[in-house]
Design an enzyme around this catalytic site. Structure first.
Site, PDB file in Angstrom:
ATOM      1  N   GLY A 103       0.838  -1.185   0.000  1.00  0.00           N
ATOM      2  CA  GLY A 103       0.000   0.000   0.000  1.00  0.00           C
ATOM      3  C   GLY A 103       0.872   1.234   0.000  1.00  0.00           C
ATOM      4  O   GLY A 103       2.084   1.161   0.257  1.00  0.00           O
ATOM      5  N   GLN A 139       3.366   9.908   1.447  1.00  0.00           N
ATOM      6  CA  GLN A 139       4.652   9.223   1.326  1.00  0.00           C
ATOM      7  C   GLN A 139       5.439   9.647   0.090  1.00  0.00           C
ATOM      8  O   GLN A 139       6.645   9.445   0.030  1.00  0.00           O
ATOM      9  CB  GLN A 139       4.466   7.698   1.317  1.00  0.00           C
ATOM     10  N   CYS A 145       6.789  -0.786   6.400  1.00  0.00           N
ATOM     11  CA  CYS A 145       6.346   0.441   5.742  1.00  0.00           C
ATOM     12  C   CYS A 145       7.461   0.912   4.823  1.00  0.00           C
ATOM     13  O   CYS A 145       8.639   0.902   5.212  1.00  0.00           O
ATOM     14  CB  CYS A 145       6.040   1.502   6.798  1.00  0.00           C
ATOM     15  N   LEU A 146       7.093   1.347   3.623  1.00  0.00           N
ATOM     16  CA  LEU A 146       8.111   1.805   2.675  1.00  0.00           C
ATOM     17  C   LEU A 146       8.839   3.055   3.194  1.00  0.00           C
ATOM     18  O   LEU A 146       9.927   3.364   2.725  1.00  0.00           O
ATOM     19  CB  LEU A 146       7.477   2.086   1.310  1.00  0.00           C
ATOM     20  N   HIS A 174      -3.409   0.835   8.471  1.00  0.00           N
ATOM     21  CA  HIS A 174      -2.034   1.341   8.316  1.00  0.00           C
ATOM     22  C   HIS A 174      -2.004   2.528   7.355  1.00  0.00           C
ATOM     23  O   HIS A 174      -1.398   3.571   7.651  1.00  0.00           O
ATOM     24  CB  HIS A 174      -1.133   0.201   7.809  1.00  0.00           C
ATOM     25  N   GLU A 175      -2.662   2.372   6.202  1.00  0.00           N
ATOM     26  CA  GLU A 175      -2.602   3.440   5.188  1.00  0.00           C
ATOM     27  C   GLU A 175      -3.344   4.693   5.646  1.00  0.00           C
ATOM     28  O   GLU A 175      -2.875   5.811   5.429  1.00  0.00           O
ATOM     29  CB  GLU A 175      -3.156   2.939   3.850  1.00  0.00           C
ATOM     30  N   HIS A 189      -1.444   6.996   7.821  1.00  0.00           N
ATOM     31  CA  HIS A 189      -0.527   7.913   7.136  1.00  0.00           C
ATOM     32  C   HIS A 189      -1.178   9.277   6.880  1.00  0.00           C
ATOM     33  O   HIS A 189      -0.490  10.298   6.858  1.00  0.00           O
ATOM     34  CB  HIS A 189      -0.097   7.332   5.782  1.00  0.00           C
TER      35      HIS A 189
HETATM   36 NI    NI Z   1       3.276   2.743   5.472  1.00  0.00          NI
END
Ligand code: NI
Length: 173
Positions: A47, A52, A100-101, A142-143, A146
């Site tokens: 995701g 991000q 997480c990226l 999670h997303e 953000h």
């Molecule tokens: Ni993330």
């Protein structure tokens, strides 16, 4: 479009409350979504949230189909979710590993609500909702975090279970 640089934990944009999307079918929004998919695919992400890649808007995408970073995960349909709202169903939580990226190379054990209903808009601005549980519910929570300036380490209850993937895999238990 383009693969963008993913901002890493510490960057101020990741701490901001993202702004709602008010106009749909614009080249700006469509370009943002394409950049997000290009970036997520290039990094094998499950995701990605717009902040991000430096855009403080309430847009997230996710898709989990044969993902090498999540080989055992149940499939999650490719989704564009804009201006999301989450309703928790019950108060049961499950704890599982997340990455997480924006925090490359690390993993942590994070509690999330097991079952949720999420609502939002698609790329055209049409409203939709889904009632989901398990990994799908985890990815959405999670997303959406953000968009509210939260990264998963802020949800970890026992920091003993936060670390580098190669160390965790090499020594666990
Ligand atoms: Ni993330």
């Amino acid at each position: 479009m383009a693969v963008k640089t993913v901002l890493r934990m510490g960057h101020p944009v990741l701490k901001k409350i993202a702004e709602p999307v008010t106009e749909f079918n614009t080249s700006e929004l469509n370009g943002l979504i394409q950049d997000m998919f290009d970036t997520m695919a290039a990094m094998d992400g499950a995701g990605l949230a717009a902040p991000q890649i430096g855009v403080s808007r309430r847009v997230v995408i996710f898709s989990v189909v044969d993902n090498p970073r999540y080989p055992d995960a149940e499939a999650v349909p490719e989704t564009i979710l804009i201006n999301p709202q989450i309703e928790y169903v019950g108060d049961e939580k499950q704890t599982d590993w997340e990455g997480c990226l924006s925090i490359p190379g690390m993993r942590g054990l994070v509690p999330r609500y097991k079952e949720i209903i999420y609502r939002g808009q698609d790329q055209k601005g049409d409203f939709f909702e889904r009632h989901v549980e398990g990994f799908h519910a985890r990815v959405v929570q999670h997303e959406v975090d953000h968009l509210d300036g939260l990264l998963y380490p802020q949800r970890i209850e026992d920091m003993q279970y936060f670390g580098f993937v190669d160390e965790l895999n090499g020594h666990e238990n």
